[in-house]
Motif scaffolding. Structure first.
Motif, PDB file in Angstrom:
ATOM      1  N   ASN A 194      -6.248   1.243  18.888  1.00 46.41           N
ATOM      2  CA  ASN A 194      -6.200   2.691  18.672  1.00 46.41           C
ATOM      3  C   ASN A 194      -5.318   3.007  17.472  1.00 46.41           C
ATOM      4  OD1 ASN A 194      -7.857   3.581  20.793  1.00 46.41           O
ATOM      5  ND2 ASN A 194      -6.191   3.237  22.238  1.00 46.41           N
ATOM      6  N   PRO A 222     -12.098  -2.077  16.291  1.00 44.67           N
ATOM      7  CA  PRO A 222     -12.471  -1.084  17.311  1.00 44.67           C
ATOM      8  C   PRO A 222     -11.679  -1.183  18.610  1.00 44.67           C
ATOM      9  CG  PRO A 222     -14.187  -2.747  17.068  1.00 44.67           C
ATOM     10  CD  PRO A 222     -13.192  -2.996  15.982  1.00 44.67           C
ATOM     11  N   ASN A 254     -16.161   8.600  12.061  1.00 47.47           N
ATOM     12  CA  ASN A 254     -16.365   9.031  13.433  1.00 47.47           C
ATOM     13  C   ASN A 254     -16.163   7.829  14.355  1.00 47.47           C
ATOM     14  OD1 ASN A 254     -17.004  10.463  15.673  1.00 47.47           O
ATOM     15  ND2 ASN A 254     -19.197  10.587  15.239  1.00 47.47           N
ATOM     16  N   CYS A 255     -14.894   7.507  14.639  1.00 49.27           N
ATOM     17  CA  CYS A 255     -14.556   6.337  15.460  1.00 49.27           C
ATOM     18  C   CYS A 255     -13.852   6.795  16.725  1.00 49.27           C
ATOM     19  CB  CYS A 255     -13.612   5.410  14.714  1.00 49.27           C
ATOM     20  SG  CYS A 255     -14.130   4.884  13.097  1.00 49.27           S
ATOM     21  N   ASN A 256     -14.168   6.165  17.835  1.00 49.82           N
ATOM     22  CA  ASN A 256     -13.498   6.483  19.094  1.00 49.82           C
ATOM     23  C   ASN A 256     -12.040   6.040  19.111  1.00 49.82           C
ATOM     24  OD1 ASN A 256     -15.800   7.631  20.184  1.00 49.82           O
ATOM     25  ND2 ASN A 256     -16.501   5.696  21.051  1.00 49.82           N
ATOM     26  N   ASN A 257     -11.678   5.100  18.240  1.00 50.63           N
ATOM     27  CA  ASN A 257     -10.319   4.566  18.220  1.00 50.63           C
ATOM     28  C   ASN A 257      -9.447   5.198  17.132  1.00 50.63           C
ATOM     29  OD1 ASN A 257     -11.828   3.299  16.163  1.00 50.63           O
ATOM     30  ND2 ASN A 257     -10.495   1.508  16.194  1.00 50.63           N
ATOM     31  N   ASN A 272      -7.584   8.701  15.977  1.00 53.67           N
ATOM     32  CA  ASN A 272      -7.134  10.017  16.429  1.00 53.67           C
ATOM     33  C   ASN A 272      -6.298  10.683  15.349  1.00 53.67           C
ATOM     34  OD1 ASN A 272      -8.055   9.506  19.230  1.00 53.67           O
ATOM     35  ND2 ASN A 272      -6.470   7.945  19.127  1.00 53.67           N
ATOM     36  N   LYS A 281     -12.202  13.097   9.814  1.00 60.33           N
ATOM     37  CA  LYS A 281     -12.866  13.032  11.125  1.00 60.33           C
ATOM     38  C   LYS A 281     -14.380  12.943  10.958  1.00 60.33           C
ATOM     39  CE  LYS A 281      -9.625  15.643  13.980  1.00 60.33           C
ATOM     40  NZ  LYS A 281      -9.430  16.908  14.708  1.00 60.33           N
TER      41      LYS A 281
END
Length: 165
Positions: free
Chosen positions: A13, A10, A32-35, A37, A28
């Motif tokens: 990126n 985590p 569903n990860c913030n890191n 893209n 996506k």
């Protein structure tokens, strides 16, 4: 593989460059990860700009690469053009350990891991992030291999020599 690595790391990126909209949207939703893209499709002329923003490039080619709806496995016959781009970008590379890729690069120039073993991918990624000397050596070696063997001029010369005997 990349999505799974994002879950396991985590603080790192991950950017997935390319892919069609359906695949990108499915991934996506599943991861569903913030890191993590997704860029979606990028014009070829801009790919190197995206590579420059990355520290490590991942090539998780799998043991089956299909054409004709997956009926024909081309993994032993593929031409890894993306690998040449990776080498030219002067970035550390972690790729699947496949025969077609080993024809281009070895352990001095990239980290080769079993295609579908997430534990090995995770271990090697974490190891590379911590080892700056290895990181720099891999970049130097892969770029040297690229310059000596895989520039456009060299590839055209080799094709010409092959055609003309």
């Amino acid at each position: 593989i990349i999505c799974e690595l994002a879950l396991l790391n985590p603080l790192i990126n991950f950017n997935i460059i390319g892919g069609n909209n359906d695949l990108t949207n499915n991934l996506k939703n599943k991861y569903n990860c913030n890191n993590l893209n997704f860029t979606g499709h990028i014009p070829y002329s801009k790919i190197q700009c995206y590579f420059k923003d990355q520290h490590i490039l991942l090539g998780p080619w799998q043991n089956k690469i299909g054409i004709s709806g997956g009926a024909i496995n081309t993994v032993n016959y593929m031409s890894p053009l993306k690998l040449f781009e990776y080498m030219a970008s002067k970035r550390a590379i972690i790729i699947s350990d496949l025969p077609a890729l080993r024809e281009v690069i070895d352990e001095k120039s990239a980290i080769l891991v079993p295609a579908d073993n997430i534990e090995d991918w995770d271990r090697e990624l974490k190891s590379l992030v911590k080892d700056e000397i290895r990181y720099i050596k891999l970049i130097e070696n892969s770029y040297k291999v690229f310059l000596n063997n895989y520039t456009i001029k060299i590839r055209v010369k080799n094709i010409n020599n092959f055609i003309n005997g």
